[in-house]
Design an enzyme around this catalytic site. Structure first.
Site, mmCIF file in Angstrom:
data_model
loop_
_atom_site.group_PDB
_atom_site.id
_atom_site.type_symbol
_atom_site.label_atom_id
_atom_site.label_comp_id
_atom_site.label_asym_id
_atom_site.label_seq_id
_atom_site.Cartn_x
_atom_site.Cartn_y
_atom_site.Cartn_z
ATOM 1 N N GLY A 197 34.799 40.105 49.758
ATOM 2 C CA GLY A 197 33.563 40.572 50.405
ATOM 3 C C GLY A 197 32.629 39.422 50.731
ATOM 4 N N SER A 198 31.353 39.663 50.615
ATOM 5 C CA SER A 198 30.334 38.722 51.084
ATOM 6 C C SER A 198 30.324 37.412 50.320
ATOM 7 C CB SER A 198 28.949 39.360 51.012
ATOM 8 O OG SER A 198 28.900 40.488 51.847
ATOM 9 N N THR A 199 30.894 37.366 49.146
ATOM 10 C CA THR A 199 30.966 36.091 48.422
ATOM 11 C C THR A 199 31.836 35.098 49.196
ATOM 12 O OG1 THR A 199 32.789 36.977 47.093
ATOM 13 C CG2 THR A 199 30.596 37.028 46.107
#
Lengths: 163, 579
Positions: free
Chosen positions: B292-294
């Site tokens: 995801g956004s990481t």
């Protein structure tokens, strides 16, 4: 002629015997006394040797037993050491602290760096500062190094690190 | 005149000669027998004699202990006893089985079955405690004996602490999982033996013939794990999972400068049966997930380091972007770009999927793929633990624009927590890719270091300037963006939140997410980098709400454990307030 040479006169024969056998010494009259002492001393030595040998063997047996006991004690010691570690497990300590002693993690910690003036005044006294529902004691020892050392002093050593 | 002998004399003489020859014959028989025994049966009788007066004792080799970085034991071995029986010698089987069942807490039926076997040897119980062994010896059950095992019994004094990391051993003291498996050769010892002569009472003869081959105890392993940080990580993870009713979670804490793993925790929700079945598995190492956004940090690091895109360049970050016929939207977290155009800092701070997709499309798949390889996502980290998972990255020639866009914000690609953490460690330490490791040194019984476990030196993957810029961006994410709940009072924190959809059987599952946060503290000189991953939280789904608070709690305690005082900036602020 031969026959004549073999014939001893009775008297000469007796005298020969008498010469051959000196008059017996009363002291040496008991036959084999010296040999008796010899045998006795040998026997005594043998007895002493065997007795001491048996004692040494007994002592060695006892040493073996003691060594076995030592091993058992060492095992028991290792088991106790593990028990100590089990008792000092953090989960157990926290459980006791929370349930039995009613303790809680402080909501916030305040670390104060005293100014030079404040440090001098506080060096001989203890101060207490409360924060929220928890108390945090701040001690000001004579040497400020104990309270506020440089951050670098607490950084972990990194043997394989960034070049 | 010759004498004449009577017939009786002749008979007597004959008898005498007869007896003489009989006796002579007997002697010859005896002599032949002696010669036969001494020359031809010599070895056989020597062996029988040896078996009577010689005894061989196996010397147990103690398996090496495992310690944390402060010398606290995490795993130890002790001498183990086992219970054996000779069913033919057991007269009262029911009574024996009852006594053994009570002492060993084994089922009566099980023991009766063993004692009923037509054999001369059965194991009743292997590696029992010393208290149980003493109890059985006192009972003096006929046909039942206590023997010392050639290998010891493994104890984990800290209960379940770091259980998935340590692994476990089998009945024969061999490592089967985790550290116990990886370092089995070093930890296991080598049994020795004593051959000695014993007397009629079975006691060893001190002056008899002895042959000793000493046992070699295993080496002790000093690890990089910190017991306190490990405990805090497990506690906070379990607390977070319980509060959000998540399925499971993972935390990894690492020193970014050298790759020392300070903690690696796995936990699952108590009622989750499937997780209970494989709770011994080290999910932090084996499981892959869509980050995801990481993963946006990876994209922006590649963009900044490559120099292909300018730092203050703006990218479209509006409500949606259509790529390959599919619409990409920002997360439904209420954060929107006021102008619809954001720079890299803005994309990272407010986690705009559309912005990341735009950036990725501008960067190009070749550059991005090249940097993924450089960042180590195409290979294993090389950690000294078994079962490390591999990333799933589509081959470059299969990358469509849509895939490039989705990979840019961390979907459509699967990585392991450790590999993602390693990239953040590189940002924290100024641009070096470290080799994560658990083992530090092998130590002997006296505590002397026998061998320092060496690992390859870190290699530079990005410039220091790039690392510094990303550090500043990630600090802004925490201070102003989605990671505010990761703030640790008194310390500067940099990190990124992530909320990714869960993939099951090749499709995204509605309503299931993975909430994560990766960060490091303090930004100016990081001492730890932490990854928190929570699978399928139910009460909240966002990484900033679920994983960031867990990070904050762990980092706070770990910094206290490390005795790292707050930064001078905070201190100055407090002094100013006092005035």
């Amino acid at each position: 002629m031969l026959a004549a040479e073999k014939v001893y006169f009775f008297d000469e024969r007796i005298s020969f015997k008498q010469k051959a056998l000196p008059k017996s010494d009363p002291k040496l009259w008991f036959p084999g006394l010296s040999s008796f002492f010899l045998v006795a001393s040998i026997a005594l030595t043998l007895v002493i040797y065997l007795t001491l040998g048996a004692k040494i063997i007994n002592i060695k047996y006892k040493l073996f037993q003691m060594d076995a006991n030592r091993s058992k004690l060492a095992e028991h010691n290792a088991l106790l050491s593990i028990k100590v570690q089990e008792l000092s497990a953090l989960s157990r300590i926290e459980h006791i602290a929370r349930k039995d002693l009613g303790m809680d993690v402080p909501k916030e910690r305040i670390i104060i760096e005293p100014s030079q003036i404040v440090r001098t005044q506080m060096e001989k006294t203890q101060a207490t500062k409360t924060s929220g529902s928890n108390s945090i004691k701040l001690l000001y020892p004579n040497s400020s190094k104990l309270l506020y050392p440089s951050a670098a002093a607490f950084h972990q050593e990194s043997p394989v690190g960034i070049p | 005149m010759r004498r004449r002998y009577s017939s009786s004399f002749h008979r007597t003489k004959a008898r005498g000669v007869f007896v003489f020859y009989v006796v002579l014959l007997s002697f010859f028989i005896v002599i032949f027998r002696l010669v036969y025994l001494q020359l031809f049966k010599n070895k056989e009788f020597q062996a029988i004699a040896k078996s009577q007066y010689q005894e061989e004792i196996t010397l147990q080799a103690k398996r090496g202990s495992i310690f944390d970085r402060n010398g606290n034991p995490l795993a130890e071995s002790l001498v183990a006893s086992s219970v054996i029986a000779n069913p033919h010698q057991v007269k009262d089987r029911e009574k024996a089985a009852l006594l053994l069942s009570k002492s060993l807490k084994i089922s009566y039926k099980n023991i009766i079955e063993k004692l009923s076997q037509d054999t001369y040897f059965v194991w009743i119980a292997r590696k029992i405690t010393e208290e149980e062994a003493q109890l059985i010896m006192q009972q003096k059950i006929e046909g039942v004996e206590i023997i010392k095992e050639p290998t010891g019994r493994r104890f984990y004094p800290k209960e379940e602490l770091a259980s998935s990391l340590l692994g476990y051993t089998g009945v024969d003291d061999q490592g089967l999982e985790g550290i116990e498996f990886f370092y089995d050769e070093e930890l296991k010892g080598k049994t020795g033996k004593i051959q000695m002569e014993r007397d009629a009472f079975g006691r060893a003869i001190p002056d008899g013939k002895w042959e000793v081959i000493p046992a070699m105890n295993g080496m002790h392993l000093a690890t990089t794990v910190d017991e306190t940080i490990q405990y805090v990580a497990e506690r906070e993870l379990k607390k977070g999972i319980k509060e959000t009713k998540a399925a499971s979670g993972t935390v990894i804490v690492m020193d970014p400068k050298n790759g020392n793993i300070l903690a690696m925790a796995n936990a699952s929700y108590p009622d989750n049966i499937s997780s209970q079945n494989d709770k011994e598995k080290n999910h932090a190492l084996t499981d892959i997930y869509e980050p995801g956004s990481t993963f946006k940090t990876v994209l922006i690091t590649a963009a900044v380091d490559s120099g292909k895109l300018k730092f203050n360049e703006k990218f479209y970050s509006g409500a949606s972007l259509v790529v390959g016929g599919r619409a990409i939207h920002n997360a439904d977290d209420g954060l929107t770009s006021p102008t619809g155009q954001e720079d890299m800092t803005g994309i990272l701070t407010y986690s705009f999927n559309v912005g990341a997709a735009s950036l990725g499309l501008r960067l190009g798949k070749e550059t991005f793929y090249e940097y993924l390889d450089k960042f180590g996502f195409m290979s294993l980290t090389g950690i000294d633990l078994p079962g490390e998972g591999e990333c799933l990255i589509p081959p470059l020639n299969e990358w469509t624009p849509l895939q490039l866009a989705t990979i840019s914000f961390g979907q459509g690609i699967a990585v392991t927590p450790l590999q993602l953490l390693r990239l953040y460690a590189a940002l924290a330490n100024g641009g070096y890719l470290v080799i994560p490791h658990i083992g530090h040194a092998l130590v002997n019984d006296s505590g002397e270091v026998q061998k320092l476990l060496g690992f390859p030196s870190p290699s530079r993957i990005i410039s220091e300037k790039t690392a510094k810029e990303l550090q500043a961006m990630l600090q802004k994410v925490v201070e102003e963006g989605t990671g505010k709940k990761a703030i640790v009072p008194g310390y500067s924190v940099g990190g990124k939140t992530g909320t990714a959809q869960v993939v099951e059987q090749g499709a995204y599952v509605s309503g299931k997410y993975i909430a994560s946060f990766v960060g490091f503290v303090p930004v100016e000189d990081p001492v730890m980098v932490v990854l928190v991953k929570v699978n399928e939280p139910k009460t909240m789904i966002w990484g900033g709400a679920v994983a960031a608070p867990i990070f904050q709690a762990i980092a706070r305690e770990a910094l206290w454990q490390m005795r790292l005082l707050p930064s001078s900036k905070v201190t100055q602020t407090f002094k100013a307030a006092q005035k």
